[in-house]
Write a protein that holds these residues in place. Structure first.
Motif, PDB file in Angstrom:
ATOM      1  N   PRO A 111      11.419 -13.708  -3.084  1.00 25.23           N
ATOM      2  CA  PRO A 111      10.675 -14.072  -1.877  1.00 25.23           C
ATOM      3  C   PRO A 111       9.211 -13.675  -1.880  1.00 25.23           C
ATOM      4  N   PHE A 112       8.801 -12.784  -2.804  1.00 26.25           N
ATOM      5  CA  PHE A 112       7.425 -12.284  -2.755  1.00 26.25           C
ATOM      6  C   PHE A 112       6.445 -13.161  -3.525  1.00 26.25           C
ATOM      7  N   ASN A 113       6.912 -14.203  -4.228  1.00 26.73           N
ATOM      8  CA  ASN A 113       6.025 -15.177  -4.865  1.00 26.73           C
ATOM      9  C   ASN A 113       6.512 -16.585  -4.530  1.00 26.73           C
ATOM     10  N   ARG A 114       5.648 -17.563  -4.746  1.00 30.67           N
ATOM     11  CA  ARG A 114       5.983 -18.940  -4.379  1.00 30.67           C
ATOM     12  C   ARG A 114       6.813 -19.620  -5.466  1.00 30.67           C
ATOM     13  N   PHE A 115       7.752 -20.438  -5.021  1.00 33.52           N
ATOM     14  CA  PHE A 115       8.447 -21.384  -5.883  1.00 33.52           C
ATOM     15  C   PHE A 115       8.496 -22.686  -5.114  1.00 33.52           C
ATOM     16  N   GLU A 116       7.870 -23.727  -5.660  1.00 32.43           N
ATOM     17  CA  GLU A 116       7.780 -25.002  -4.959  1.00 32.43           C
ATOM     18  C   GLU A 116       8.116 -26.147  -5.901  1.00 32.43           C
ATOM     19  N   MET A 117       8.838 -27.139  -5.363  1.00 31.25           N
ATOM     20  CA  MET A 117       9.126 -28.371  -6.098  1.00 31.25           C
ATOM     21  C   MET A 117       8.645 -29.551  -5.282  1.00 31.25           C
ATOM     22  N   GLY A 118       7.895 -30.448  -5.920  1.00 26.73           N
ATOM     23  CA  GLY A 118       7.391 -31.625  -5.237  1.00 26.73           C
ATOM     24  C   GLY A 118       8.454 -32.704  -5.087  1.00 26.73           C
ATOM     25  N   ARG A 119       8.053 -33.810  -4.509  1.00 27.44           N
ATOM     26  CA  ARG A 119       8.966 -34.925  -4.274  1.00 27.44           C
ATOM     27  C   ARG A 119       9.534 -35.447  -5.591  1.00 27.44           C
ATOM     28  N   ASN A 120      10.853 -35.647  -5.621  1.00 26.83           N
ATOM     29  CA  ASN A 120      11.560 -36.260  -6.759  1.00 26.83           C
ATOM     30  C   ASN A 120      11.423 -35.482  -8.064  1.00 26.83           C
ATOM     31  N   ALA A 121      11.063 -34.212  -7.978  1.00 25.80           N
ATOM     32  CA  ALA A 121      11.035 -33.370  -9.176  1.00 25.80           C
ATOM     33  C   ALA A 121      12.460 -32.983  -9.557  1.00 25.80           C
ATOM     34  N   ARG A 155      14.160  -2.467  -5.027  1.00 22.91           N
ATOM     35  CA  ARG A 155      15.548  -2.190  -5.378  1.00 22.91           C
ATOM     36  C   ARG A 155      16.517  -2.993  -4.510  1.00 22.91           C
ATOM     37  N   LEU A 156      16.143  -3.253  -3.264  1.00 22.14           N
ATOM     38  CA  LEU A 156      16.989  -4.074  -2.390  1.00 22.14           C
ATOM     39  C   LEU A 156      17.052  -5.527  -2.865  1.00 22.14           C
ATOM     40  N   LEU A 157      15.959  -5.987  -3.469  1.00 22.74           N
ATOM     41  CA  LEU A 157      15.883  -7.380  -3.907  1.00 22.74           C
ATOM     42  C   LEU A 157      16.416  -7.594  -5.318  1.00 22.74           C
ATOM     43  N   ILE A 158      16.229  -6.586  -6.193  1.00 24.76           N
ATOM     44  CA  ILE A 158      16.489  -6.756  -7.626  1.00 24.76           C
ATOM     45  C   ILE A 158      17.314  -5.583  -8.133  1.00 24.76           C
ATOM     46  N   PRO A 159      18.428  -5.817  -8.809  1.00 31.57           N
ATOM     47  CA  PRO A 159      19.184  -4.716  -9.418  1.00 31.57           C
ATOM     48  C   PRO A 159      18.349  -3.979 -10.458  1.00 31.57           C
ATOM     49  N   ALA A 160      18.562  -2.686 -10.595  1.00 31.51           N
ATOM     50  CA  ALA A 160      17.798  -1.871 -11.544  1.00 31.51           C
ATOM     51  C   ALA A 160      17.924  -2.423 -12.953  1.00 31.51           C
ATOM     52  N   GLY A 161      16.789  -2.519 -13.632  1.00 29.49           N
ATOM     53  CA  GLY A 161      16.771  -2.946 -15.023  1.00 29.49           C
ATOM     54  C   GLY A 161      16.984  -4.430 -15.235  1.00 29.49           C
ATOM     55  N   GLN A 162      16.943  -5.224 -14.171  1.00 28.74           N
ATOM     56  CA  GLN A 162      17.170  -6.659 -14.305  1.00 28.74           C
ATOM     57  C   GLN A 162      15.960  -7.453 -13.823  1.00 28.74           C
ATOM     58  N   ALA A 163      15.940  -8.725 -14.172  1.00 24.83           N
ATOM     59  CA  ALA A 163      14.827  -9.600 -13.790  1.00 24.83           C
ATOM     60  C   ALA A 163      15.341 -10.791 -12.995  1.00 24.83           C
ATOM     61  N   ARG A 164      16.437 -10.577 -12.254  1.00 28.22           N
ATOM     62  CA  ARG A 164      16.974 -11.656 -11.425  1.00 28.22           C
ATOM     63  C   ARG A 164      17.309 -11.099 -10.053  1.00 28.22           C
ATOM     64  N   PRO A 165      17.256 -11.926  -9.019  1.00 27.69           N
ATOM     65  CA  PRO A 165      17.481 -11.424  -7.661  1.00 27.69           C
ATOM     66  C   PRO A 165      18.952 -11.119  -7.402  1.00 27.69           C
ATOM     67  N   ASN A 177       0.797  -1.222   0.000  1.00 26.09           N
ATOM     68  CA  ASN A 177       0.000   0.000   0.000  1.00 26.09           C
ATOM     69  C   ASN A 177       0.832   1.276   0.000  1.00 26.09           C
ATOM     70  N   ASN A 178       2.143   1.140  -0.018  1.00 26.75           N
ATOM     71  CA  ASN A 178       3.018   2.306   0.000  1.00 26.75           C
ATOM     72  C   ASN A 178       3.972   2.213  -1.192  1.00 26.75           C
ATOM     73  N   ALA A 179       3.714   3.028  -2.215  1.00 29.99           N
ATOM     74  CA  ALA A 179       4.487   2.930  -3.457  1.00 29.99           C
ATOM     75  C   ALA A 179       5.970   3.204  -3.234  1.00 29.99           C
ATOM     76  N   SER A 180       6.292   4.168  -2.400  1.00 31.42           N
ATOM     77  CA  SER A 180       7.704   4.505  -2.152  1.00 31.42           C
ATOM     78  C   SER A 180       8.426   3.367  -1.449  1.00 31.42           C
ATOM     79  N   LEU A 181       7.787   2.814  -0.428  1.00 32.51           N
ATOM     80  CA  LEU A 181       8.387   1.688   0.296  1.00 32.51           C
ATOM     81  C   LEU A 181       8.529   0.475  -0.617  1.00 32.51           C
ATOM     82  N   LYS A 182       7.536   0.270  -1.473  1.00 31.74           N
ATOM     83  CA  LYS A 182       7.583  -0.853  -2.415  1.00 31.74           C
ATOM     84  C   LYS A 182       8.777  -0.723  -3.362  1.00 31.74           C
ATOM     85  N   ARG A 183       9.038   0.496  -3.851  1.00 36.28           N
ATOM     86  CA  ARG A 183      10.185   0.721  -4.738  1.00 36.28           C
ATOM     87  C   ARG A 183      11.503   0.449  -4.026  1.00 36.28           C
TER      88      ARG A 183
END
Length: 205
Positions: A60-70, A19-29, A9-15
């Motif tokens: 961390p803000f979305n799920r990534f899950e792997m089942g047994r023996n995947a 930025r702490l999680l993802i480098p600017a202009g990139q799509a990887r953590p 709910n806070n656009a500034s805090l979200k940005r």
């Protein structure tokens, strides 16, 4: 109000958090997220394997899950930045695949090589703006249990592939595939269905 809601709910805090999680202009953590956050937030179930040469761009803000023996084989890219990536028990994600959420892979699914399964699309409606400036939209993909996805296939956003269906090599899937069907071509169409009375795969005329 919890911390997650406060960030949303806070656009500034979200940005700032972004930025702490993802480098600017990139799509990887950032590396610290991969090393110190993801292993605790996205645990793998017993027997699951991510090969060493996988590009695992999970956040961390979305799920990534792997089942047994995947298994996720080498040279794959997995990204949950815009939606969850959920992989079922005994699923095999073959070499050089791309999975971009939101995507759910069922149990006992076989995905061959060089397959693209992406729940993301770029917006393009405003011709006065570059496409990269128009944001993205998502629609979840579901590959149900026991399916086989052939090499070089593409499954587009919003598609469901029904239980025990087969997507032929090189197919581009732009419409839902019902259960117990074989789809082939670009765009993919149903070429066979399993007939339980005949106990055979029957050509669709």
């Amino acid at each position: 109000m919890g911390f997650t809601d406060a960030v949303k709910n806070n656009a500034s805090l979200k940005r700032i958090i972004h930025r702490l999680l993802i480098p600017a202009g990139q799509a990887r953590p950032r590396t610290w997220v991969k090393w110190f956050v993801n292993p605790f937030l996205h645990p793998k179930k017993h027997g699951s394997i991510v090969r060493r040469r996988v590009r695992l761009d999970v956040f961390p803000f979305n799920r990534f899950e792997m089942g047994r023996n995947a298994v996720i084989e080498d040279f794959c890219t997995v990204n949950n930045g815009v939606g969850d990536v959920l992989i079922g028990n005994d699923a095999t994600i073959g070499m050089s695949n791309v999975l971009i959420g939101p995507v759910q892979i069922g149990n006992n699914v076989i995905i061959a090589q060089n397959v693209v399964i992406s729940g993301l699309n770029h917006n393009y409606e405003d011709v006065n703006l570059p496409i990269q400036a128009q944001g993205v939209r998502t629609a979840p993909i579901m590959v149900e249990d026991d399916c086989w996805i052939g090499a070089n296939a593409v499954i587009t956003a919003g598609i469901t592939v029904g239980k025990h269906s087969i997507i032929a090599a090189g197919a581009v899937v732009t419409k839902n595939v019902p259960a117990f069907c074989i789809a082939a071509g670009n765009p993919a169409r149903i070429i066979k269905r399993y007939d339980a009375t005949q106990k055979a795969w029957v050509k669709v005329i």
